[in-house]
Design an enzyme around this catalytic site. Structure first.
Site, PDB file in Angstrom:
ATOM      1  N   HIS A  83       0.820  -1.219   0.000  1.00  0.00           N
ATOM      2  CA  HIS A  83       0.000   0.000   0.000  1.00  0.00           C
ATOM      3  C   HIS A  83       0.847   1.259   0.000  1.00  0.00           C
ATOM      4  O   HIS A  83       0.375   2.328  -0.392  1.00  0.00           O
ATOM      5  CB  HIS A  83      -1.003  -0.013   1.163  1.00  0.00           C
ATOM      6  CG  HIS A  83      -0.427   0.230   2.512  1.00  0.00           C
ATOM      7  ND1 HIS A  83      -0.157  -0.775   3.414  1.00  0.00           N
ATOM      8  CD2 HIS A  83      -0.075   1.383   3.137  1.00  0.00           C
ATOM      9  CE1 HIS A  83       0.331  -0.251   4.535  1.00  0.00           C
ATOM     10  NE2 HIS A  83       0.383   1.055   4.397  1.00  0.00           N
ATOM     11  N   ASP A 137      -0.093  -7.682   1.481  1.00  0.00           N
ATOM     12  CA  ASP A 137       0.363  -6.291   1.504  1.00  0.00           C
ATOM     13  C   ASP A 137       1.896  -6.201   1.527  1.00  0.00           C
ATOM     14  O   ASP A 137       2.490  -5.760   2.506  1.00  0.00           O
ATOM     15  CB  ASP A 137      -0.244  -5.584   2.722  1.00  0.00           C
ATOM     16  CG  ASP A 137       0.025  -4.089   2.731  1.00  0.00           C
ATOM     17  OD1 ASP A 137       0.399  -3.537   1.683  1.00  0.00           O
ATOM     18  OD2 ASP A 137      -0.153  -3.476   3.805  1.00  0.00           O
ATOM     19  N   SER A 234       4.434   2.135   8.050  1.00  0.00           N
ATOM     20  CA  SER A 234       4.086   1.068   7.120  1.00  0.00           C
ATOM     21  C   SER A 234       5.314   0.538   6.385  1.00  0.00           C
ATOM     22  O   SER A 234       6.171   1.303   5.937  1.00  0.00           O
ATOM     23  CB  SER A 234       3.091   1.577   6.084  1.00  0.00           C
ATOM     24  OG  SER A 234       1.815   1.715   6.630  1.00  0.00           O
ATOM     25  N   GLY A 235       5.362  -0.776   6.228  1.00  0.00           N
ATOM     26  CA  GLY A 235       6.454  -1.410   5.513  1.00  0.00           C
ATOM     27  C   GLY A 235       7.678  -1.667   6.346  1.00  0.00           C
ATOM     28  O   GLY A 235       8.600  -2.366   5.912  1.00  0.00           O
TER      29      GLY A 235
END
Length: 278
Positions: A83, A137, A234-235
């Site tokens: 994402h 994801d 995120s990530g």
């Protein structure tokens, strides 16, 4: 109705260079809405595999263009959340973002003399990623030049005790530290616990809050809340027993009791890519 939140500040882009690198990745082997809540400062040298994704064109230079995290699993191979590379996050299709870089070896994003900024040569977004459910994801970045020796972390394969519920883990990032938009310039980490799948399924049974899929996700935090990843993380990596077990993906709020952070399960990612332990 509460909104399910990913933890970042696409159309799949498959490049020949990535396909080649993914094949090499198996040979190599033979991480929303949250910076870290309830965390503490760490030096980049303590987690040299933690990197920041940067695009100054898209996110400005205030924090060196940082908008997501990532983790180096090879000297030229970085994992992040799918994402993070979506048009929703980037504001335009990935193929139009020409200044995408990875910042490595830098504790403070504004210390331009420290570490290095490496251009992303190619990006592969999991074509099976479902933005509605957050299943799958993850994405792979191939760097234009290799990171220094010692910048890589090993991934935990299926059955590794690092995934055991109740075990201690740590999540790293430059994301929101309060849940209300307090973004630090320096890297932070938070100690969390890997939580049982049953608890995660109860927390996220589906519907508006999102559904937990134990085969491709794991969750971590504290049952009473307080320590978590947050927006901008995120990530980034979730690490247990010195191995990568998760990538920051999604959750409800930051550090809320009963709503732990949800992570990509790295063993499922490895299975999907055909990678073995590194």
């Amino acid at each position: 109705m509460r909104r399910r939140l990913v933890r970042a500040l696409a159309r799949p882009l498959v490049l020949a260079a990535v396909a080649s690198a993914l094949s090499a990745g198996s040979a190599l082997a033979a991480t929303s809405d949250r910076v870290v809540i309830g965390g503490f400062p760490v030096e980049a040298s303590d987690s040299p595999w933690t990197v920041a994704l940067s695009s100054r064109n898209r996110f400005g230079g205030t924090r060196a263009g940082q908008f997501c995290g990532g983790v180096a699993v090879g000297r030229s191979t970085v994992l992040t959340a799918a994402h993070c590379l979506s048009e929703e996050v980037l504001g335009e299709p990935l193929e139009r973002v020409h200044d995408l870089k990875v910042i490595a070896g830098r504790t403070n994003l504004l210390s331009a003399g420290d570490g290095q900024e490496v251009a992303v040569r190619a990006a592969w977004v999991n074509p099976a990623y479902d933005g509605a459910s957050n299943v799958g994801d993850f994405a792979v970045l191939i760097l234009a030049r290799p990171l220094p020796v010692g910048s890589v972390i090993g991934m935990a394969a299926a059955g590794d005790p690092a995934y055991a519920a109740g075990g201690e883990a740590a999540v790293y990032g430059w994301g929101d530290t309060s849940g209300v938009g307090d973004y630090p310039n320096s890297l932070r980490a938070a100690r969390v616990r890997v939580l049982p799948d049953a608890l995660c399924e109860d927390a996220y049974p589906g519907g508006a809050d999102g559904g937990y899929d134990a085969s491709s996700m794991l969750c971590a935090g504290e049952t009473v809340g307080g320590r978590d990843a947050c927006q901008g993380d995120s990530g980034g990596p979730l690490v247990a027993r010195g191995r990568l077990i998760g990538l920051v993906s999604w959750g409800i709020g930051c550090g809320r009791a009963g709503k732990p952070g949800v992570y990509v399960r790295v063993s499922d990612l490895m299975r999907t890519l055909g990678w073995t332990r590194v």
